[in-house]
Design a protein around this motif. Structure first.
Motif, short mmCIF file in Angstrom:
data_model
loop_
_atom_site.label_atom_id
_atom_site.label_comp_id
_atom_site.label_asym_id
_atom_site.label_seq_id
_atom_site.Cartn_x
_atom_site.Cartn_y
_atom_site.Cartn_z
N LEU A 29 -34.23 26.19 -32.04
CA LEU A 29 -35.39 26.88 -31.47
C LEU A 29 -36.69 26.18 -31.87
O LEU A 29 -37.59 26.01 -31.04
CB LEU A 29 -35.40 28.35 -31.92
N TYR A 30 -36.78 25.75 -33.12
CA TYR A 30 -37.96 25.01 -33.56
C TYR A 30 -38.07 23.69 -32.81
O TYR A 30 -39.17 23.23 -32.51
CB TYR A 30 -37.91 24.76 -35.07
N GLU A 31 -36.92 23.08 -32.54
CA GLU A 31 -36.90 21.87 -31.72
C GLU A 31 -37.48 22.14 -30.34
O GLU A 31 -38.30 21.37 -29.83
CB GLU A 31 -35.44 21.41 -31.54
N VAL A 32 -37.05 23.23 -29.73
CA VAL A 32 -37.55 23.62 -28.41
C VAL A 32 -39.07 23.79 -28.46
O VAL A 32 -39.79 23.28 -27.59
CB VAL A 32 -36.88 24.93 -27.90
N GLN A 33 -39.56 24.51 -29.45
CA GLN A 33 -40.99 24.74 -29.55
C GLN A 33 -41.76 23.43 -29.70
O GLN A 33 -42.80 23.23 -29.06
CB GLN A 33 -41.30 25.69 -30.71
N THR A 34 -41.24 22.53 -30.49
CA THR A 34 -41.89 21.23 -30.68
C THR A 34 -41.88 20.44 -29.37
O THR A 34 -42.90 19.85 -28.98
CB THR A 34 -41.17 20.44 -31.79
#
Length: 135
Positions: A74-79
Motif C-alpha cells: 500500500l505504501y508502494e502504491v501511495q509512492t
C-alpha cells in the motif's frame, strides 16, 4: 476469525483501490506500460491479495506478517501515485481520490493489525487465578 476475507471491510476497500488504479492507469502513456503502469497495478493487486492470503493462514502471527506485507504494498502504491502525479500522468483530483482511498485502506489495515496483535497478546497472557469464575 471465522468470517471470509471477502467480509473484511479492509479487503473490500483494497479491491476498490485496485479497480480505481487500473482505471486511472489506462490514461498513462503507452511507454509506461512496462514501467510505472505495471508497477503500480502490481502493487495495488498485492494489497487485497496479501490480506486474503493472510486470512487463510493458520496462525495469527502469520496473518500479521501478511497484513504487514499488504501495508508495504500500500505504501508502494501511495509512492507510485505521487510519482504519477509529479509526471502529470494523473489529474490532481484523480490523484487525490486515489490517495484518499489508499489512505482509508491503510487506516483500516492498521486497525485490523492492531486488533489481531491484541488477540495475540491476550492469547499469550495466562489467566489470573484470583479471577477464575466460580462454579
Amino acid at each position: 476469525m471465522s468470517e471470509s476475507y471477502r467480509d473484511l471491510i479492509v479487503w473490500q476497500k483494497a479491491m476498490e483501490l485496485v479497480t480505481a488504479v487500473y482505471r486511472a492507469t489506462e490514461t498513462f502513456p503507452a511507454r509506461e506500460q512496462f514501467g510505472l503502469t505495471n508497477q503500480l497495478c502490481r502493487a495495488a493487486v498485492a494489497v487485497p491479495s496479501d490480506i486474503a492470503e493472510g486470512k487463510g493462514r493458520i496462525s495469527k502471527k502469520e496473518y500479521i506478517q501478511m497484513l504487514a506485507r499488504a501495508r508495504g504494498s500500500l505504501y508502494e502504491v501511495q509512492t507510485q501515485l505521487e510519482v504519477a502525479r509529479n509526471l502529470d500522468y494523473l489529474a490532481p483530483d484523480t490523484f487525490q481520490q486515489l490517495f484518499d482511498l489508499a489512505s482509508r485502506t491503510g487506516r483500516l489495515l492498521n486497525g485490523l493489525m492492531n486488533k489481531i496483535e491484541l488477540q495475540i497478546t491476550e492469547d499469550a497472557t495466562p489467566p489470573n487465578p484470583r479471577h477464575t469464575p466460580k462454579s
